[in-house]
Write an enzyme that holds these catalytic residues in place. Structure first.
Site, short mmCIF file in Angstrom:
data_model
loop_
_atom_site.label_atom_id
_atom_site.label_comp_id
_atom_site.label_asym_id
_atom_site.label_seq_id
_atom_site.Cartn_x
_atom_site.Cartn_y
_atom_site.Cartn_z
CD GLU A 152 -1.58 -2.37 1.80
OE1 GLU A 152 -0.36 -2.59 1.97
OE2 GLU A 152 -2.45 -3.21 2.09
N GLY B 158 23.69 -6.95 -22.69
CA GLY B 158 22.68 -8.00 -22.81
C GLY B 158 21.28 -7.51 -23.11
CD1 TRP C 78 20.84 -10.13 -5.19
CD2 TRP C 78 20.53 -9.89 -7.39
NE1 TRP C 78 21.65 -9.10 -5.62
CE2 TRP C 78 21.48 -8.93 -6.96
CE3 TRP C 78 20.16 -9.94 -8.74
CZ2 TRP C 78 22.07 -8.02 -7.84
CZ3 TRP C 78 20.76 -9.02 -9.60
CH2 TRP C 78 21.70 -8.08 -9.16
CB CYS D 155 8.94 -4.23 -3.32
SG CYS D 155 8.24 -3.00 -2.23
CD GLU E 163 24.42 -7.52 -4.14
OE1 GLU E 163 24.50 -6.59 -4.94
OE2 GLU E 163 23.36 -7.99 -3.73
CB CYS F 72 24.79 -1.88 -16.60
SG CYS F 72 23.96 -3.25 -15.75
CG HIS G 291 22.87 3.57 -13.84
ND1 HIS G 291 24.18 3.23 -14.11
CD2 HIS G 291 22.30 2.47 -13.30
CE1 HIS G 291 24.38 1.99 -13.72
NE2 HIS G 291 23.27 1.50 -13.24
N1 GLN Z 1 22.63 -9.08 -18.86
C1 GLN Z 1 21.96 -8.24 -17.93
C2 GLN Z 1 21.38 -7.04 -18.64
O1 GLN Z 1 21.95 -6.61 -19.60
C3 GLN Z 1 22.93 -7.75 -16.88
C4 GLN Z 1 22.26 -6.91 -15.84
C5 GLN Z 1 23.10 -6.67 -14.63
O2 GLN Z 1 24.26 -6.95 -14.62
N2 GLN Z 1 22.54 -6.12 -13.59
O3 GLN Z 1 20.37 -6.50 -18.23
ZN ZN Z 2 25.45 -4.50 -14.80
#
Ligand code: GLN
Ligand code: ZN
Length: 763
Positions: free
Chosen positions: A17, A437, A566, A521, A610, A731, A699
């Site tokens: 909520e 990717g 995860w 979340c 991590e 990424c 990002h």
């Molecule tokens: N192969 C994934 C992507 O391109 C890698 C994502 C990640 O490392 N968090 O989304």
């Molecule tokens: Zn990444």
């Protein structure tokens, strides 16, 4: 009589909520008053639930509209001026500006930084401090929430990050010494304690999880100084809460601090009980964290009761509290909501609500209550059922694990020989270009997935849709002139869930949400049994994508450590054992991809770092099994097949040797935001294989200039050989949109070409 308490409760709500309300408020479809009302209702519902399950006292101020570290920064006025200005006109706007950034009315403000809360998947906002920072009590949130609970007749204990943990986790942006700020900060805490006392609070909880880390003498001295000063202040009794690990070499410091109670984590650190009992002065309250606040399984109540008895015998029951090991923020709300789960498995689970019920049972059993004894017997039976359940055991997997040999974790040849064969097989230019990717997960992609999930879109139509998206991604990449292509990952909802759904030993909840940050979340899969791969998971998609192009198509898998980290993991075998099973399943997938004609395979390990243990003494063992699992997953292929890995960061200082030991042919990582860090780590350590230092930040929607990327490549050239360098973004591109992606990748290819020309010219 031992008392039951809770250190913190999930705040997002049984049906998220809070998330819904926050997002409406941010969109402008809910006003501040309505948001506050949702928040108040949630808080009160959560308090009542804790009360109803039998908690003798409950935490308050564990609630937050975004994050409690951020709340604390605002509470003490330790927030940069730029946000305070906005808050002057509209407090909530100022608060969210600091959490999320603010781009309106001529302002263009970044959010404060966010980072992981210890080794959890929760992210806190990093307070930004500078030399001369003034701390002054500037709000009343803990007091107001205390009074709110008091009005409902509840015994409430305000919770705050303790001053030393707050300071250690903050960032001194001008490089000044954080401990110079300690006395001022403690003064502000003292003011708050006085006010809480006036409001009638009997206890306050100061969370000091940093006491479970490796600390130097200066930090221990800061603890002594801070708590000695606080002891001078008027205020409620103080509970010092430690969690996420053993106190170990900080035990003497913690036990000697002038507080009224100490909470210790006996789930992560069951062996510390006797040492704690020896060290803690008799008049202090001891709070035992006996129920796991980090995982979803029912407790072994016999073991927990034995701990409680041992403590009660030494100290008497009156000074004893029973609690979860840490805040319940890290587990979902109520396992009773999971009516779609296999009944056996559901019977093994305990979410926040069930964990409090367990604590009540323990306290009652300690007091000799017969009904509680029956409940303990029932828990024992459930545990025995789980331990002997065939659901969790897969003989074939066990046999395979037993048959794993050291050779299976080694490629046939060393990197130089593999490199020679890969050059011959792949015909790539110098400084090859690729991506990580994923391509944009557009609204249409998400909509089609949702329609497929709900049955509105049939399998065949969905497949057709995904083929069209994949085909488009392949065409775009060819037009852009990329050298190694990817299929785009349109069929994947999430990089862990996609694999978990296809593997044996995993199950998924319907409402098992856990807060990651703000309104975000995650719903982690639950690994309950031996992991096996009943069928290939990605081969069809890769085969299809490869059929569309002559360029090499890179296969894309999530690595064993990341899947493990995860997920909620089983607690009946070591992490390493579960990871090895994941590695074997992935190994089969890697080999099947190779057999299907895929010549380059990437295994993403964004969680590799991590998952590093909080204490240095445990890191070597972790790195050994994590590296071994990665190698087990990838070493079944021929020398000519090129293995890539990807990590979303570049802070490799302390793990670079392990990263090299993974022996991937190519590693890609984040470097554009932190350009110097790559150079630091790699200048000192001669990394032997190939590297793709991310040349632009995915990002941000900003499309970088060619020159920015060539500049980064030039920096990379200073510490790497040209033959070692790949050119790629930081990424995956799933959060971006197509126009941005095309523009940015076009320039990236241009930058790579410019660099090739430069290298050729220099030769
Ligand atoms: N192969 C994934 C992507 O391109 C890698 C994502 C990640 O490392 N968090 O989304
Ligand atoms: Zn990444």
């Amino acid at each position: 009589m031992a008392q039951v308490t809770c250190l913190g409760f999930p705040r997002i709500g049984r049906r998220r909520e809070l998330k819904v309300a926050l997002e409406k408020y941010w969109k402008g479809t809910l006003d501040a008053a309505a948001l506050h009302e949702v928040a108040r209702n949630l808080r009160q519902a959560h308090w009542q639930l804790q009360r109803a399950t039998g908690a003798d006292s409950i935490p308050v101020n564990d609630f937050s509209l975004y994050d409690t570290m951020l709340d604390t920064a605002w509470l003490f006025g330790a927030v940069p001026e730029r946000y305070q200005q906005i808050a002057a006109a509209d407090p909530l706007a100022g608060y969210f500006a600091s959490a999320r950034g603010y781009h309106a009315d001529g302002h263009d403000l970044h959010a404060l930084e966010m980072t992981k809360w210890f080794d959890t998947n929760y992210h806190y906002i990093v307070p930004e401090l500078r030399r001369g920072q003034i701390f002054a009590l500037s709000g009343d949130k803990p007091i107001a929430e205390f009074l709110e609970a008091k009005a409902l007749g509840l015994a409430a204990r305000p919770v705050l990050p303790g001053p030393v943990t707050f300071l250690l986790l903050a960032k001194c942006v001008d490089g000044s010494n954080r401990f110079d700020l300690l006395d001022g900060l403690v003064g502000a805490y003292a003011d708050l304690l006085g006010k809480l006392h006036d409001a009638g609070a009997e206890w306050v909880q100061l969370d000091e999880p940093c006491l479970a880390l490796d600390l130097d003498d200066a930090t221990r001295a800061a603890y002594r100084r801070a708590y000695a000063a606080l002891a001078q202040a008027r205020g409620p009794r103080r509970l010092l809460a430690t969690y996420f690990g053993p106190l170990d070499d900080n035990l003497a410091t913690a036990a000697a601090l002038p507080v009224d109670g100490l909470h210790v984590d006996l789930v992560r650190a069951p062996d510390q009980l006797d040492a704690v009992l020896d060290a803690l002065p008799a008049e202090r309250v001891l709070s035992l964290g006996v129920v796991d606040g980090r995982n979803v399984w029912r407790s072994d109540l016999d073991t927990a009761l034995a701990f409680a008895r041992r403590a009660a015998k030494r100290r008497g029951g009156d000074q004893l509290w029973l609690a979860p090991s840490c805040s319940l923020l890290h587990v979902p709300y109520d396992a009773a909501d999971e009516d779609a789960l296999q009944p056996d498995i559901r019977g093994w689970l305990a979410f926040a609500r069930q964990k409090l019920e367990e604590l009540r049972v323990l306290a009652d059993a300690l007091a000799g209550d017969t009904a509680a004894r029956a409940a303990i017997a029932a828990a024992r039976a459930a545990l025995a059922q789980r331990r002997s359940s065939r659901l969790a055991v897969n003989r074939a997997v066990r046999q395979r694990i037993d048959a794993v040999t050291p050779e299976m974790s080694r490629r046939h040849s060393t990197y130089p020989e593999r490199h020679r064969q890969q050059v011959a097989a792949l015909h790539l230019p110098l400084l090859p270009t690729t991506t990580i990717g994923s391509f944009p997960q557009t609204h249409a992609v998400r909509q089609a997935r949702a329609a497929h999930r709900s049955g509105k879109l049939g399998d065949a139509e969905y497949r057709k849709f995904l083929e069209a998206e994949t085909g488009r991604a392949v065409r775009e990449q060819e037009q852009l002139g990329l050298d190694v292509l990817v299929h785009g990952e349109f069929e994947r909802n999430d990089m862990v869930e996609y694999f978990g759904e296809q593997l044996d030993g995993f199950t998924f909840t319907r409402h098992g949400w856990v807060q990651s940050y703000g309104s975000r979340c995650v719903k982690p899969p639950i690994i309950y049994g031996d992991v096996a791969r009943p069928h290939a998971m990605t081969v069809d998609w890769l085969r299809y994508a490869q059929s569309l192009t002559d360029k090499p198509m890179k296969g894309m898998l999530t690595g064993p450590v990341t899947i493990l980290k995860w997920s909620f993991v089983r607690d009946d075998q070591p992490l390493a054992a579960t990871c090895r099973q994941l590695a074997l399943a992935l190994r089969d997938e890697v080999c099947d991809l190779e057999a299907a004609g895929i010549r380059i395979i990437q295994i993403d390990e964004p969680a590799f770092r991590e998952a590093l243990p909080l204490r240095r003494s445990e890191r070597k063992a972790y790195l050994a099994w994590a590296v071994a699992c990665f190698r087990l997953a990838v070493s079944g292929v021929r020398d000519a097949t090129q293995i890539h890995t990807h990590m979303c960061y570049s802070e490799f200082g302390d793990i670079i040797e392990a990263v090299a030991a993974m022996d991937a042919d190519v590693i890609s990582m984040e470097t554009s935001r932190s350009r110097m860090e790559l150079l630091d780590a790699f200048a000192q350590f001669h990394y032997p294989n190939e590297i793709g230092p991310g040349v632009y930040d995915i990002h941000s929607p900003r499309v970088p200039e060619v020159a920015e990327m060539t500049d980064l490549l030039q920096r990379a050239r200073k510490v790497l050989q040209p033959q070692q360098i790949w050119v790629n973004p930081d990424c995956g591109l799933k959060t971006r949109d197509w126009p941005e992606v095309k523009a940015a990748l076009g320039r990236m290819v241009e930058a790579a070409r410019a660099m090739r020309a430069e290298v050729a010219g220099a030769a």
